[in-house]
Design an enzyme around this catalytic site. Structure first.
Site, PDB file in Angstrom:
ATOM      1  CB  SER A 149     -64.280  27.107   8.024  1.00 58.08           C
ATOM      2  OG  SER A 149     -64.551  25.727   7.796  1.00 58.08           O
ATOM      3  CE1 TYR A 162     -68.981  28.933   5.665  1.00 58.98           C
ATOM      4  CE2 TYR A 162     -67.508  27.056   5.402  1.00 58.98           C
ATOM      5  CZ  TYR A 162     -68.195  27.937   6.216  1.00 58.98           C
ATOM      6  OH  TYR A 162     -68.079  27.836   7.581  1.00 58.98           O
TER       7      TYR A 162
HETATM    8  N1  LIG Z   1     -70.956  25.061  12.862  1.00 62.38           N
HETATM    9  C1  LIG Z   1     -69.912  24.591  12.203  1.00 62.38           C
HETATM   10  O1  LIG Z   1     -69.753  23.383  12.057  1.00 62.38           O
HETATM   11  C2  LIG Z   1     -68.885  25.532  11.634  1.00 62.38           C
HETATM   12  C3  LIG Z   1     -67.715  25.009  11.078  1.00 62.38           C
HETATM   13  C4  LIG Z   1     -66.758  25.877  10.549  1.00 62.38           C
HETATM   14  C5  LIG Z   1     -66.969  27.242  10.607  1.00 62.38           C
HETATM   15  N2  LIG Z   1     -68.119  27.734  11.142  1.00 62.38           N
HETATM   16  C6  LIG Z   1     -68.298  29.184  11.162  1.00 62.38           C
HETATM   17  O2  LIG Z   1     -68.735  29.594  12.442  1.00 62.38           O
HETATM   18  C7  LIG Z   1     -69.579  30.737  12.317  1.00 62.38           C
HETATM   19  C8  LIG Z   1     -70.906  30.505  13.020  1.00 62.38           C
HETATM   20  O3  LIG Z   1     -71.544  29.402  12.410  1.00 62.38           O
HETATM   21  P1  LIG Z   1     -72.811  28.666  13.056  1.00 62.38           P
HETATM   22  O4  LIG Z   1     -72.622  27.228  12.799  1.00 62.38           O
HETATM   23  O5  LIG Z   1     -73.050  29.131  14.439  1.00 62.38           O
HETATM   24  O6  LIG Z   1     -73.978  29.159  12.079  1.00 62.38           O
HETATM   25  P2  LIG Z   1     -75.425  29.764  12.376  1.00 62.38           P
HETATM   26  O7  LIG Z   1     -76.151  29.729  11.081  1.00 62.38           O
HETATM   27  O8  LIG Z   1     -76.032  29.093  13.556  1.00 62.38           O
HETATM   28  O9  LIG Z   1     -75.084  31.267  12.760  1.00 62.38           O
HETATM   29  C9  LIG Z   1     -74.761  32.248  11.802  1.00 62.38           C
HETATM   30  C10 LIG Z   1     -75.408  33.537  12.248  1.00 62.38           C
HETATM   31  O10 LIG Z   1     -75.070  34.570  11.316  1.00 62.38           O
HETATM   32  C11 LIG Z   1     -76.238  35.343  11.082  1.00 62.38           C
HETATM   33  N3  LIG Z   1     -76.138  36.024   9.786  1.00 62.38           N
HETATM   34  C12 LIG Z   1     -76.228  35.456   8.561  1.00 62.38           C
HETATM   35  N4  LIG Z   1     -76.153  36.396   7.616  1.00 62.38           N
HETATM   36  C13 LIG Z   1     -76.005  37.593   8.251  1.00 62.38           C
HETATM   37  C14 LIG Z   1     -75.883  38.933   7.819  1.00 62.38           C
HETATM   38  N5  LIG Z   1     -75.931  39.249   6.514  1.00 62.38           N
HETATM   39  N6  LIG Z   1     -75.738  39.909   8.733  1.00 62.38           N
HETATM   40  C15 LIG Z   1     -75.725  39.603  10.065  1.00 62.38           C
HETATM   41  N7  LIG Z   1     -75.854  38.345  10.542  1.00 62.38           N
HETATM   42  C16 LIG Z   1     -75.993  37.355   9.639  1.00 62.38           C
HETATM   43  C17 LIG Z   1     -77.386  34.326  11.121  1.00 62.38           C
HETATM   44  O11 LIG Z   1     -78.633  34.956  11.352  1.00 62.38           O
HETATM   45  C18 LIG Z   1     -76.942  33.421  12.259  1.00 62.38           C
HETATM   46  O12 LIG Z   1     -77.450  33.849  13.510  1.00 62.38           O
HETATM   47  C19 LIG Z   1     -69.693  31.007  10.821  1.00 62.38           C
HETATM   48  O13 LIG Z   1     -68.733  31.968  10.435  1.00 62.38           O
HETATM   49  C20 LIG Z   1     -69.364  29.668  10.202  1.00 62.38           C
HETATM   50  O14 LIG Z   1     -68.874  29.795   8.888  1.00 62.38           O
HETATM   51  C21 LIG Z   1     -69.078  26.920  11.658  1.00 62.38           C
END
Ligand SMILES: NC(=O)c1ccc[n+]([C@@H]2O[C@H](COP(=O)([O-])OP(=O)(O)OC[C@H]3O[C@@H](n4cnc5c(N)ncnc54)[C@H](O)[C@@H]3O)[C@@H](O)[C@H]2O)c1
Length: 270
Positions: A149, A162
Site C-alpha cells: 500500500s 496495517y
Molecule cells: N482499496 C484500496 O484503496 C487499497 C489501498 C491500498 C492497498 N490496498 C490493498 O489491496 C488489497 C485488496 O483490497 P480491497 O480494497 O480490494 O479490499 P476488499 O476488502 O474488497 O478485499 C479483500 C479481500 O480479502 C478477503 N480476506 C480477508 N481476510 C481473509 C483471510 N483471512 N483469508 C482469505 N481472504 C481474506 C476478503 O474476504 C476480501 O474479499 C489489500 O491487500 C489492501 O490492503 C487497497
C-alpha cells in the site's frame, strides 16, 4: 484482446474482493486459468461461475489466510485442478469494519489488533509465498505479486498496524526476489493508493476521501481495474526484467510533499 497470460495458472487471494475480483477478471480475459481464493467462499464461487460462463477457466477455493492448513489446502486444490502454478497475486488483507475502527495509532494499539493484522497480512502472505516457491522452484519459473500500500511508505495518524504490515510485505518481496531470482522466479509488490473498492468507499470517512482527492496528482481517483492492470502487467513476460520492486499505482500520492501540489496555484500566473 490481449492474450499475454495464455496457458498460465494464477491464484488470486482475496479474489472475490474489490481489487481481487477485478484482477481475476483481467487475468482470465488474458488467458490465465484463475483460482479465486477467499474467506468469502460464496462470493468466490459466484465469481468463478461468472468467469467460466464468459468462456474462461476458473475454480473457487475457500481460504482462511490465518490458518496454515487452509493455505496448504489451497495449493493442493490448485495443483489438483491445473497441475501447475505460474502466478500468485497475494492480494487479501484484513480490512473488516472492526479493524477500520480499532487499528489506530501505536499509543492506543491493542495487542490483539496488531496480532490479527500481522497474522493475516504478513504471516498469511509469507505462507502463500513459501508454498508457491516450493512449486515454482520445481518448475524453475513463476511470478509472485504481493500487495502492499502507499501507506507502507508514509506515516498516517491511524492504521499503524496495517501500515507496518504493508511495509513488511515490501521487504519480504525484496528478500524473495533476491533469494529466488536465479531460479527464474520474479517477485514484486504493488502499492495501491486509495481505489474505489467496496472496503475503501464504505468504511472511510468522507473527509479522508476529500483529502486523498486533493493529494492525488491525476485528475481522478483510481479504481480496482487500475490495480488489476498493473498486476496483469507484472504477471506477464513483458515484465520479465522487473523484480524486487515496489510499484505504486496511486495517482502519484506517494511522490510529493502533501499540500505542495496545490502550490501550482501560486505560480500559475492566474
Ligand atoms: N482499496 C484500496 O484503496 C487499497 C489501498 C491500498 C492497498 N490496498 C490493498 O489491496 C488489497 C485488496 O483490497 P480491497 O480494497 O480490494 O479490499 P476488499 O476488502 O474488497 O478485499 C479483500 C479481500 O480479502 C478477503 N480476506 C480477508 N481476510 C481473509 C483471510 N483471512 N483469508 C482469505 N481472504 C481474506 C476478503 O474476504 C476480501 O474479499 C489489500 O491487500 C489492501 O490492503 C487497497
Amino acid at each position: 484482446m490481449v492474450h499475454s497470460l495464455e496457458g498460465k495458472v494464477a491464484i488470486v487471494t482475496g479474489g472475490s474482493g474489490g481489487i481481487g475480483s477485478a484482477t481475476c477478471r483481467v487475468l482470465a480475459e488474458r488467458g490465465a486459468a484463475v483460482v479465486v481464493a477467499d474467506i468469502a467462499a460464496e462470493r468466490a464461487e459466484a465469481l468463478a461461475g461468472e468467469l467460466k460462463a464468459a468462456g474462461g477457466r476458473a475454480v473457487a477455493v475457500a481460504l482462511d489466510l490465518g490458518e496454515e492448513a487452509s493455505v496448504k489446502a489451497m495449493f493442493a486444490a490448485t495443483l489438483k485442478a491445473y497441475g501447475r502454478l505460474d502466478i500468485i497475486d497475494n492480494n487479501a488483507a484484513l480490512l473488516t469494519p472492526e479493524m477500520a475502527q480499532r487499528d489506530l495509532d501505536i499509543g492506543r494499539m491493542e495487542t490483539d489488533v496488531w496480532d490479527a493484522v500481522f497474522r493475516v497480512n504478513v504471516r498469511g502472505a509469507m505462507l502463500c509465498c513459501r508454498e508457491a516457491l516450493a512449486i515454482m522452484e520445481g518448475q524453475r519459473s513463476g511470478v509472485i505479486i504481493n500487495t502492499a500500500s502507499n501507506l507502507a511508505l508514509q506515516g498516517n495518524v491511524i492504521q499503524a498496524a496495517y501500515s507496518a504490515s504493508k511495509a513488511a510485505i515490501i521487504q519480504m518481496t525484496r528478500s524473495i526476489a533476491t533469494s529466488h531470482g536465479h531460479l527464474g522466479i520474479r517477485c514484486n509488490a504493488v502499492l495501491p493508493g486509495l481505489t474505489g473498492s467496496r472496503s475503501a468507499l464504505e468504511h472511510l470517512p468522507p473527509r479522508l476521501l476529500e483529502i486523498v482527492r486533493e493529494e492525488t496528482l491525476t485528475p481522478y481517483l483510481g479504481d480496482p481495474m487500475d490495480i488489476a492492470h498493473t498486476v496483469a502487467f507484472l504477471a506477464s513476460d513483458e515484465a520479465r526484467y522487473i523484480t524486487g520492486q515496489a510499484i505504486a499505482a496511486d495517482g502519484g500520492t506517494s511522490v510529493h510533499i502533501p499540500g505542495y501540489a496545490r502550490l501550482r496555484e501560486l505560480f500559475s500566473g492566474e
